[in-house]
Write an enzyme that holds these catalytic residues in place. Structure first.
Site, short mmCIF file in Angstrom:
data_model
loop_
_atom_site.label_atom_id
_atom_site.label_comp_id
_atom_site.label_asym_id
_atom_site.label_seq_id
_atom_site.Cartn_x
_atom_site.Cartn_y
_atom_site.Cartn_z
N ARG A 17 0.41 -1.13 0.54
CA ARG A 17 0.11 -0.07 0.05
C ARG A 17 0.87 1.08 0.41
O ARG A 17 1.71 1.47 1.11
CB ARG A 17 -0.97 0.02 1.50
CG ARG A 17 -1.82 1.05 0.96
CD ARG A 17 -2.51 1.29 2.52
NE ARG A 17 -3.65 2.54 2.65
CZ ARG A 17 -3.61 3.61 3.48
NH1 ARG A 17 -3.17 3.10 4.86
NH2 ARG A 17 -3.80 4.54 3.32
N HIS A 55 -2.83 11.03 0.54
CA HIS A 55 -2.77 10.59 2.28
C HIS A 55 -1.60 11.86 2.83
O HIS A 55 -0.36 12.10 3.09
CB HIS A 55 -1.28 9.37 1.89
CG HIS A 55 -1.09 8.83 3.84
ND1 HIS A 55 -1.71 7.72 3.21
CD2 HIS A 55 -0.72 9.31 4.88
CE1 HIS A 55 -1.01 7.25 4.70
NE2 HIS A 55 -1.08 8.45 5.31
N GLU A 84 -8.18 8.49 6.25
CA GLU A 84 -8.71 8.79 6.96
C GLU A 84 -8.72 10.36 6.54
O GLU A 84 -8.53 11.58 8.11
CB GLU A 84 -7.10 9.31 8.90
CG GLU A 84 -6.60 8.19 8.67
CD GLU A 84 -4.90 7.83 9.31
OE1 GLU A 84 -4.76 8.63 10.03
OE2 GLU A 84 -5.32 6.93 9.87
N ASN A 134 -7.29 2.48 9.30
CA ASN A 134 -6.13 2.37 10.02
C ASN A 134 -6.74 1.54 11.59
O ASN A 134 -7.44 2.92 11.63
CB ASN A 134 -5.47 3.39 9.83
CG ASN A 134 -5.54 3.17 8.29
OD1 ASN A 134 -5.64 3.06 7.10
ND2 ASN A 134 -4.70 4.90 8.18
N TYR A 172 -5.25 1.30 15.10
CA TYR A 172 -3.49 1.32 16.43
C TYR A 172 -4.34 0.72 17.73
O TYR A 172 -2.95 0.22 18.19
CB TYR A 172 -2.95 2.51 16.28
CG TYR A 172 -2.14 2.52 14.62
CD1 TYR A 172 -3.17 3.08 13.85
CD2 TYR A 172 -1.11 2.22 14.59
CE1 TYR A 172 -2.56 3.43 12.40
CE2 TYR A 172 -0.20 2.42 13.52
CZ TYR A 172 -1.24 3.38 12.65
OH TYR A 172 -0.07 3.38 11.08
N GLU A 203 -3.31 -0.35 7.55
CA GLU A 203 -2.94 0.27 8.20
C GLU A 203 -3.02 -0.20 10.09
O GLU A 203 -4.15 -0.18 10.16
CB GLU A 203 -2.77 1.72 8.50
CG GLU A 203 -1.41 2.75 7.63
CD GLU A 203 -1.81 3.79 7.65
OE1 GLU A 203 -1.95 4.08 9.14
OE2 GLU A 203 -1.34 4.39 7.11
C1 BGC Z 1 -1.32 7.54 9.37
C2 BGC Z 1 -0.03 7.28 9.11
C3 BGC Z 1 0.76 7.19 10.29
C4 BGC Z 1 0.83 6.39 11.22
C5 BGC Z 1 1.02 6.56 12.60
C6 BGC Z 1 -2.10 6.69 11.03
O1 BGC Z 1 -2.79 7.41 10.73
O2 BGC Z 1 -1.95 7.08 8.17
O3 BGC Z 1 0.76 8.43 7.78
O4 BGC Z 1 2.42 7.31 10.54
O5 BGC Z 1 -0.37 6.59 11.55
O6 BGC Z 1 0.95 7.34 13.25
#
Ligand code: BGC
Length: 489
Positions: free
Chosen positions: A110, A155, A201, A305, A307, A380
């Protein structure tokens, strides 16, 4: 994301002693828990990147300046005073980087296209053929290696010319500009690119007007002939109610709506989330008939995405401390990584990032249920560490915490898939350490370490782990031929 301060966790030193054991545990546990059947054979395993964070070459081959070139050059904007002029030099080193991907065994990559490389001045200038040529080469080499390009059109970077003329995304003119850019990309690369994401995002970045238009043009002009899928990539966190009270449960629902659903509901369900209507009512924009028609083109997939996760407390029935989420336009909730001082998941160096793998399973299941199991990609997921000048290269390479993070999240993903979620791919953020926006080079997310002085790439433990994982879950590679087309722009 990631505009918060950074902590240093206290268990950093311990990791060196316990790490071999952790790897063994995780790998064995995963090997047992993940049967071949968890991931479909055409599942995409990849790594993710973005143009500004990777490419560098900021003035090469006719590229125009973009908003990030200008922003990062202003003193004080980037923590370490750095910028993405060079980034990790991916523009010139893409062959080497594709070799790294080849050795990981991924079947997809990607990346995003730098708008100012294709259209240095938007519609106020010519198409930069050198830019087209660059992405043609990148795409062709990827395909020759059996790696599917998964392309994000935007992006976070837009040509500075448009920023200056229109104030960036604030003007509807930008929508026309974006359409023009998207059209050129579909036309130039769509014979080989089968996965398109319009925006990365937008829920953290732009307002609503732009998100469906490029989909419409792809559907009407290109998709029949070229095939392929088009979707959008959203930042999606999981929100746990801080208590079992109805008020906190509703607050968690509101948090989802104000973060993610407000983009997806209109596109997929044709309306704003009810939680948003209740609070914002007539402040929400009306859809015109033209908008409604465009929205009907929907999405082929949702890019997620993901995390981390947070606790959420209601701020309507009781007063909250100041903090993220509490305002009316955010949805009247307080978001926190802790409950009574106990974190939702293991701390990391980044205060917005706590390790809570089950949050991924819950997010996927939530999106699956709300949007009728629209195909999903985890576009992501990754683990960031703060650069510590006292660490040795050996410390950087021995990234056990990243391995455990990715292992845990992949496990959660496999559970969601086993429960019926139509997830078709997973992209680790990121292939390489790179330019982490306002944190510059102080935060590292890579599976490969980059020495920013020499630009040497070295695989970390997480790269070897991911490689083994992919081997275990054998992925299919497809090899269409390289581009033969020539266009007049
Ligand atoms: C973003 C990335 C960023 C990553 C880590 C994501 O939300 O798309 O560009 O590097 O977070 O912070």
């Amino acid at each position: 994301m990631g505009t918060s301060t950074i902590h240093k966790p206290t268990f950093l030193i311990l990791q060196m002693f316990i790490s071999p054991l952790l790897i063994l545990c995780d790998d064995t546990t995963l090997a047992k828990s993940l049967g071949q059947s968890s991931f479909p054979s055409n599942f995409l395993f990849g790594t993710a990147s973005s143009a500004y964070q990777f490419e560098g070459a900021y003035l090469s081959d006719g590229k125009g300046l973009n908003n990030w070139d200008v922003f990062s050059h202003k003193p004080g904007n980037i923590i370490d005073g750095s910028n993405g002029d060079l980034a990790v030099d991916h523009y010139y080193r893409y062959m080497e980087d594709i070799e790294l991907m080849g050795s990981l065994g991924v079947n997809s990559y990607r990346f995003s296209i730098s708008w100012a490389r294709i259209l240095p001045a938007g519609r106020f200038g010519e198409v930069n053929l050198a830019g087209i040529d660059h992405y043609n080469k990148l795409i062709d080499v990827l395909l020759l290696k059996g790696i599917q390009p998964f392309v994000t059109l935007n992006h976070f970077d837009i040509p500075q010319e448009l920023e200056d003329r229109f104030g960036g995304w604030l003007s509807p003119e930008s929508q026309e500009e974006f359409l023009h850019f998207a059209d050129i990309c579909f036309k130039s690369f769509g014979d080989r690119v089968k996965y398109w994401a319009t925006f990365n995002e937008p829920n953290l970045q732009v307002t609503s007007g732009y998100r469906s238009a490029a989909v419409d043009i792809f559907r009407s002009k290109y998709q029949k002939k070229q095939g392929g899928m088009i979707g959008i990539v959203l930042y999606a966190a999981w929100f746990e109610p801080i208590s079992n009270s109805t008020a906190d449960k509703s607050a968690a629902e509101r948090a989802q709506s104000f973060l993610t659903n407000w983009i997806l509901d209109p596109i997929i369900l044709g309306r704003y989330p009810s939680e948003m209507n209740d609070i914002l009512g007539s402040n929400l924009p009306e859809f015109s008939n033209k908008d409604k028609d465009k929205l009907k083109s929907g999405l082929d997939f949702i890019g997620i995405n993901h995390y981390t996760s947070y606790y959420v407390q209601d701020c309507i029935s009781s007063k909250c401390e100041p903090g993220p989420g509490i305002s009316k336009t955010e949805g009247f909730y307080l978001q926190s990584s802790q409950r009574n001082g106990v974190p939702i998941g293991e701390y990391t160096d980044l205060d917005w990032l706590n390790v809570y793998p089950q949050g991924l399973e819950k997010t996927i299941t939530y999106i699956k249920e709300r949007y009728n199991n629209t195909p999903m990609f985890i576009t992501e997921n990754g683990y960031g560490e703060v650069y510590n000048p006292n660490s040795t290269i050996k410390d950087f390479l021995h990234d056990v915490r990243r391995v455990n993070y990715i292992a845990g999240y992949l496990n959660a993903l496999s559970v969601a898939i086993r429960k019926g979620a139509d997830v078709r791919g997973y992209f680790a953020w990121s292939l390489l350490d790179n330019f982490e926006w306002i944190f510059g080079y102080t935060v590292r997310f890579g599976l490969h370490h980059v020495d920013h002085a020499t630009l040497k790439r070295t695989p970390k433990l997480s790269a070897s782990w991911y490689k083994q994982f992919i081997t275990k879950h054998k992925v299919v590679t497809l090899m269409p031929g390289p581009n033969q087309q020539k266009f007049q722009y």
